[in-house]
Write a protein that holds these residues in place. Structure first.
Motif, short mmCIF file in Angstrom:
data_model
loop_
_atom_site.label_atom_id
_atom_site.label_comp_id
_atom_site.label_asym_id
_atom_site.label_seq_id
_atom_site.Cartn_x
_atom_site.Cartn_y
_atom_site.Cartn_z
N UNK A 1 41.39 37.16 43.33
CA UNK A 1 40.14 37.10 44.09
C UNK A 1 38.95 37.30 43.15
N UNK A 2 37.93 36.52 43.36
CA UNK A 2 36.69 36.70 42.61
C UNK A 2 35.83 37.73 43.33
N UNK A 3 35.47 38.81 42.61
CA UNK A 3 34.62 39.83 43.19
C UNK A 3 33.25 39.78 42.53
N UNK A 4 32.23 40.17 43.30
CA UNK A 4 30.85 40.00 42.84
C UNK A 4 30.24 41.29 42.27
N UNK A 5 31.07 42.15 41.74
CA UNK A 5 30.58 43.37 41.09
C UNK A 5 31.55 43.70 39.97
N UNK A 6 31.08 44.45 38.97
CA UNK A 6 31.94 44.73 37.81
C UNK A 6 33.00 45.79 38.10
N UNK A 7 34.14 45.63 37.48
CA UNK A 7 35.21 46.64 37.56
C UNK A 7 35.22 47.48 36.28
N UNK A 8 35.01 46.85 35.17
CA UNK A 8 35.09 47.51 33.87
C UNK A 8 33.76 48.14 33.50
N UNK A 9 33.40 49.20 34.23
CA UNK A 9 32.15 49.93 33.95
C UNK A 9 32.47 51.35 33.52
#
Length: 129
Positions: free
Chosen positions: A121-129
């Motif tokens: 799924x394409x998500x519209x916020x970063x995961x790797x923060x």
């Protein structure tokens, strides 16, 4: 992706539910860079006889579990935990002894939402923060 479960004694938790949800969400938005419209909170109301708690806690004792896709740095997770302690204490009035927090992470492929696995799924916020 992140979901939040909040456990507590029914009567006191119901009294702060909406304000607590707002505080938790604001912390998640700030620390994890979540969009404002991504709130997934579940409140689990327990009767006092069903909620064994450590010594020194009051009826206001809550446990917050944050379930999320792995990828955030240790610093980001610590920032979230510290924001939660600070803001829940200041804005809701709970003592630090009455707040417990646990972050549980799993790989994206273990998640399923919008008909796909989390790694598809394409998500519209970063995961790797």
């Amino acid at each position: 992706m992140s979901q939040v479960k909040i456990y507590g004694v029914s009567k006191p938790l119901r009294a702060i539910r909406d304000r607590l949800s707002d505080v938790i969400h604001a912390c998640v938005v700030e620390a994890l860079q979540f969009p404002l419209n991504k709130r997934a909170h579940r409140f689990l109301y327990l009767e006092p006889e069903d909620f064994f708690m450590p010594e020194g806690r009051t009826e206001n004792y809550i446990i917050i579990e944050l379930i999320m896709i792995e990828g955030r740095t240790i610093e980001t997770k610590k920032k979230l935990i510290n924001l939660l302690f600070e803001r829940i204490s200041q804005q809701i009035g709970l003592s630090l002894a009455d707040i417990e927090i646990c972050i549980l992470e799993s790989p994206a492929h273990n998640w399923g939402f919008r008909g796909k696995t989390g790694d598809e799924v394409s998500i519209n916020y970063p995961i790797n923060v």
